[in-house]
Design a protein around this motif. Structure first.
Motif, mmCIF file in Angstrom:
data_model
loop_
_atom_site.group_PDB
_atom_site.id
_atom_site.type_symbol
_atom_site.label_atom_id
_atom_site.label_comp_id
_atom_site.label_asym_id
_atom_site.label_seq_id
_atom_site.Cartn_x
_atom_site.Cartn_y
_atom_site.Cartn_z
ATOM 1 N N ARG A 40 0.842 -1.272 0.165
ATOM 2 C CA ARG A 40 -0.001 -0.169 -0.147
ATOM 3 C C ARG A 40 0.898 1.238 0.054
ATOM 4 O O ARG A 40 1.789 1.190 0.650
ATOM 5 N N TYR A 41 0.525 2.222 -0.639
ATOM 6 C CA TYR A 41 1.286 3.448 -0.758
ATOM 7 C C TYR A 41 1.224 4.122 0.416
ATOM 8 O O TYR A 41 1.960 4.645 1.494
ATOM 9 N N PHE A 42 -0.093 4.456 0.678
ATOM 10 C CA PHE A 42 -0.624 5.343 2.073
ATOM 11 C C PHE A 42 -1.266 4.235 3.056
ATOM 12 O O PHE A 42 -2.116 3.517 2.541
ATOM 13 N N VAL A 43 -0.802 4.133 4.115
ATOM 14 C CA VAL A 43 -1.719 3.272 5.220
ATOM 15 C C VAL A 43 -2.998 3.937 5.459
ATOM 16 O O VAL A 43 -3.824 3.145 6.024
ATOM 17 N N ASN A 44 -3.266 5.262 5.290
ATOM 18 C CA ASN A 44 -4.518 5.740 5.801
ATOM 19 C C ASN A 44 -5.393 5.940 4.536
ATOM 20 O O ASN A 44 -6.321 6.854 4.797
ATOM 21 N N SER A 82 -5.370 5.756 -1.770
ATOM 22 C CA SER A 82 -4.959 6.362 -3.300
ATOM 23 C C SER A 82 -3.460 6.187 -3.459
ATOM 24 O O SER A 82 -2.612 5.672 -2.705
ATOM 25 N N ASP A 117 0.243 7.416 -4.958
ATOM 26 C CA ASP A 117 1.164 8.528 -4.621
ATOM 27 C C ASP A 117 0.729 9.537 -5.707
ATOM 28 O O ASP A 117 1.032 9.566 -6.979
ATOM 29 N N PRO A 118 0.168 10.940 -5.279
ATOM 30 C CA PRO A 118 -0.452 11.872 -6.025
ATOM 31 C C PRO A 118 0.700 12.593 -6.711
ATOM 32 O O PRO A 118 0.445 13.289 -7.732
ATOM 33 N N SER A 119 2.102 12.535 -6.339
ATOM 34 C CA SER A 119 3.084 13.465 -6.654
ATOM 35 C C SER A 119 3.445 12.828 -8.113
ATOM 36 O O SER A 119 4.437 13.528 -8.825
#
Lengths: 831, 112
Positions: free
Chosen positions: A803-807, A810, A812-814
């Motif tokens: 997972r990119y974010f754990v919360n 989404s 990585d928006p960058s």
């Protein structure tokens, strides 16, 4: 500066520098403060004039810096084909050729320069061209279709470029230079002699010291006449005899002009009227104009900083250049030819090889003032750097251009001021005293203390050599312990792991280490554990090096690349279709690797397990491109298809690749199998390479094609397949057990006392009595093989690790992509 | 005006032992680590200042002479997880955030 009222900014000129100013305004986020009008004389938006020569075989789009809609998107009013004709400095208004009147608060001249046309009779004849704009090139291209002989007037940088373009169009090409030598501003006589010889080898005819009186011909030009009454027949002439600043508009409105042309500017790039700036080739700073693009860009930056109330100053630009002219390296830096002060010169001139190097040094022998390199410019960066930094030269500065005499000379005999790390400017003396003063015992400690080797890493071998030499002098046995957390060498730790049956990093650290570990010991031990037990590396994900952590190669922008294993480079049409479908579905950039496989780029972390689930479905396994492990066994097509082949190299390479796949080594391992002596698989550049003979296989060991190419050495001849594999088993296991972490087989081999004969003693004649053990250990790792991606996608706990974010679910928006040649590539800008 | 907010960032169990994870707060990316040796959580910016890449949460954590640190996965630049200082004597600095654990959740203090 008040933010509610916008500044009306008018930029005259839409060349490279004028465009750069617009780009900087947009990129630095200050566009909101300006209303911008740009006037350009040419009918097309700014293009890359430096690469103009390429226009001969490319389209205009390839050279355009930004399309017209870029200007629209950023609310920049672009008036093309509409030069400014007059300026009213009192009312602060510009008037264009089309009659557009714009009032300005600030005005910037970026009008560039025009070609200088020498006073020769007949420059108006048909077939005589300038070399400056796209339009000029279009005309030359058109005219060149029907002619045979071309002549370039001017042997400077641009003239030689033009000559190359004409030569490529198939014309007999001559270059005429009025000065006694080529590139008179950058090179001295000997250097240009060498350059001339090299250029003549490529087919360009060069005439120096030729003074021209006339281009003659009836309507169209057909010959050049010289002062000495000789002549040169020609069908086409290109004039490239220097530039003159486009300062006529500035003269009209009475701005101050420098005596040799160009609008005079101060260190803020302001002209004699503080609301008017000049940048690029039209600006004259300290009576100097600059005909290169880099100084122009620098000026754009300075002018902008002044416009927005910042405080950057211009101090003149460095004119050092390094380039390839028609395949010949040419570099010139600092005071190359015309030296103002007293100096001494070191010259290396090899007329046979066509290499010339000149170093101008101060009278006291301490500093570089400038120099010239022709034919071989690899020292350019180092020398230009030393000059800029005012580095003190070594005792014998000649070694900077001709290399050290004695190969095996002790490194401690270098002068203390000799630069070891060019990136961070660290000298030998600094490293030696850092070792003594801080009692440093390892490379990482030296790197951290002195910064040497922390940028490009090119000097690390020298730093290590210095450390070893200092230790030797102290009478210390050089014992390379892993890091501050483990007081053992890699070899010792590997033995401990095996003998004490250690399975995890934490276990090993508890018994044999201290502290929390670091980025050196964690991956090194992860690799040893994998070599010893071949267990799933993702079980101990957080001690793995970057790429092993997610079983993929991290790339710029933070996306990953994926290489499925294609043993021996053999693949079915269905396999290819499956790869294509998957790449399409996940929008992956595709490229062939150097090892006969297909690489997918631009995969997002979250997608990795799903992509691998699909790859696994079609029978693809991990290619371990991310691992310090077995990469590919490349093959030629062999005796199955090739009438020259003597053995079936494809079958053998697949067998070998499948045998060692998944094994972790101290560094990556590459191999190849060639079906005959022609060696199409390039096996002699591999860690181990196999070449077919009439009777079997020849085995070569410890080659390398990377940083320091080195041929593999012949180890055993005419082996049957079984013996060949037995020897490779022994070799690879011996390498695992004795090499330092991150040491390729070639580097490891170079440090082995006794060389290839020693390897034969140990691995064929079993002089240490370990061959049976090596074979058993290798077999047990091989028996433990599993595709780690197949295992990972099976287990939902492992899948969660991607997972990119754990919360948030989404991506990585960058991460941003743009299109290049029909595929996506990363857009590398993170605000 | 500055305000300080304790942001409920993640379940503690979502932060891997001796490893890192990335969380999103509005447009900010923050890396959170858990060191088993120190029994502590740490938080810092996810952007590595060296090549401006969003990667620090994927780095290896450890210590230098007892100072907890993270090494960037790309070029191994190391940063203190306490002060944010670069530990290779280079001119980089990262932002670190106060962290606290409450009822199984990790909270990060963010200044706005």
């Amino acid at each position: 500066m008040s933010s509610d009222k916008k500044i009306n900014l008018v930029i005259i000129g839409n060349g490279m520098v004028g465009y750069k100013l617009c780009e900087k305004i947009v990129d630095t986020g200050v566009k909101e403060r300006f209303n911008i009008h740009v006037f350009g004389e040419e009918p097309v938006p700014a293009y890359n004039r430096v690469r103009l020569t390429e226009y001969f075989n490319k389209s205009l789009n390839d050279l355009t810096l930004a399309p017209s809609n870029w200007y629209q998107d950023h609310q920049i009013e672009l008036h093309l084909g509409d030069p400014v004709l007059s300026i009213d400095r009192i009312k602060k208004i510009v008037v264009s050729k089309e009659g557009i009147r714009i009032s300005y608060d600030k005005l910037v001249f970026a009008t560039g320069s025009s070609p200088f046309i020498p006073p020769i009779i007949g420059t108006d004849k048909k077939g005589v061209f300038l070399y400056r704009t796209i339009e000029d090139l279009d005309k030359i291209k058109e005219y060149a279709k029907d002619v045979d002989k071309a002549t370039v007037i001017g042997g400077g940088l641009l003239g030689l470029e033009a000559a190359k373009a004409l030569l490529d169009m198939g014309l007999e090409t001559h270059v005429l230079e009025v000065a006694p030598r080529l590139m008179p501003r950058q090179l001295d006589e000997s250097a240009s002699e060498i350059l001339k010889g090299k250029l003549e080898d490529t087919g360009v005819h060069i005439h120096t010291g030729k003074s021209i009186t006339q281009f003659s011909g009836n309507g169209s030009v057909n010959e050049v006449l010289f002062h000495d009454s000789s002549n040169l027949p020609t069908d086409l002439i290109v004039i490239s005899a220097g530039i003159k600043p486009r300062d006529e508009l500035a003269r009209d409105c009475q701005l101050e002009i420098a005596p040799r042309g160009g609008i005079r500017v101060n260190k803020n790039m302001q002209t004699s009227d503080p609301d008017i700036y000049a940048i690029g080739e039209v600006a004259s700073y300290n009576e100097m104009t600059y005909g290169l693009v880099a100084p122009g860009y620098e000026m754009a930056d300075i002018a902008l900083s002044h416009l927005i109330g910042e405080n950057k100053h211009y101090n003149g630009s460095d004119l050092s250049t390094k380039l390839k002219l028609i395949g010949v390296d040419v570099a010139s830096f600092g005071e190359a030819t015309e030296l103002k002060e007293l100096h001494r010169t070191i010259v290396f001139n090899d007329k046979v090889k066509g290499v010339y190097k000149r170093l101008n040094i101060s009278v006291d022998g301490k500093y570089i003032l400038g120099g010239i390199l022709v034919g071989d410019s690899k020292e350019y960066n180092k020398l230009a750097q030393m000059m800029k930094n005012n580095d003190v030269l070594p005792e014998d500065p000649s070694e900077l251009i001709i290399g050290r005499n004695a190969e095996k000379e002790n490194i401690l005999s270098l002068h203390d001021s000799a630069q070891i790390c060019a990136c961070n400017n660290v000298t030998k003396g600094m490293i030696v005293s850092a070792i003594h003063d801080n009692n440093l015992g390892s490379l990482p400690e030296i790197k951290s203390c002195t910064k040497a080797g922390t940028e490009c890493g090119g000097c690390i071998p020298m730093v290590q050599e210095i450390l070893d030499a200092v230790n030797q002098k102290k009478g210390l046995n050089t014992r390379k312990v892993l890091c501050e957390h483990f007081n053992y060498t890699r070899q010792e730790l590997f033995d401990i792991i095996k003998v004490k049956n250690m399975k995890t990093f934490n276990e090993l650290k508890r018994h044999y280490g201290k502290g929390n570990g670091c980025e050196i010991c964690k991956p090194a031990i992860a690799s040893m554990l994998a070599s010893a037990w071949n267990d799933l590396v993702i079980k101990q994900q957080h001690i793995q090096d970057t790429n092993d952590k997610f079983l993929a190669n991290i790339q710029m922008g933070g996306t990953y690349s994926i290489v499925p294993r294609i043993p021996g480079g053999e693949i079915t049409p269905d396999g290819l279709i499956a790869l294509g479908e998957i790449a399409k579905k996940y929008d992956l950039y595709c490229k062939f690797t150097g090892g006969q496989r297909i690489d997918f780029f631009g995969a997002k972390l979250n997608d990795l397990p799903e992509i691998w689930r699909e790859l696994g479905h079609y029978g693809f396994e991990s290619g371990h491109a991310y691992a310090r492990g077995m990469r590919t066994v490349k093959s030629c097509v062999g005796s199955t298809w090739c009438h020259l082949g003597v053995q079936d190299s494809v079958t053998f390479s697949i067998q070998v690749e499948n045998r060692y796949k998944g094994i972790r080594f101290p560094h990556k391992v590459k191999s190849a199998v060639s079906g005959c002596v022609r060696e199409c698989a390039e096996a002699q550049s591999k860690d181990f390479g196999i070449i077919a003979t009439e009777k079997g296989w020849n085995l070569y060991l410890c080659g390398n094609a990377g940083l320091k190419p080195q041929h593999a050495l012949l180890f055993a001849t005419d082996l049957d397949s079984e013996t060949c594999i037995k020897y490779i088993d022994r070799f690879l296991m011996f390498y695992i057990k004795t090499a330092d972490h991150l040491t390729r087989t070639a580097t490891w081999f170079n440090k082995l006392d006794g060389g290839i004969e020693y390897l034969k003693d140990v691995l064929i004649r079993d002089s240490l009595g370990i061959c049976e053990q090596l074979e058993q250990e290798m077999q047990s790792i091989i028996d433990n093989y599993h595709c780690e991606w197949a295992e990972t996608v099976k287990d939902s706990e492992h899948k969660k690790k991607f997972r990119y974010f754990v919360n948030s679910s989404s991506y990585d928006p960058s991460i941003q992509f743009r299109d290049e040649r029909g595929q996506k590539v990363p857009e590398l800008s993170i605000s | 005006m500055k305000t300080l907010t304790w942001f409920k960032a993640a379940l503690a169990s979502d932060i891997p032992l001796n490893g890192g994870a990335c969380i999103k707060y509005k447009e900010i990316q923050i890396a959170i680590f858990y060191s088993e040796d120190q029994k502590k959580f740490y938080a810092c910016q996810n952007l590595c200042p060296h090549k401006k890449q969003m990667v620090l949460s994927r780095g290896i954590i450890g210590d230098k002479g007892g100072e907890p640190k993270v090494a960037c996965p790309l070029h191994k630049k190391s940063f203190s997880l306490i002060s944010g200082k670069n530990l290779n004597n280079e001119d980089f600095q990262i932002k670190t955030y106060p962290v606290r654990l409450e009822e199984g959740y990790v909270y990060i203090e963010i200044e706005e």
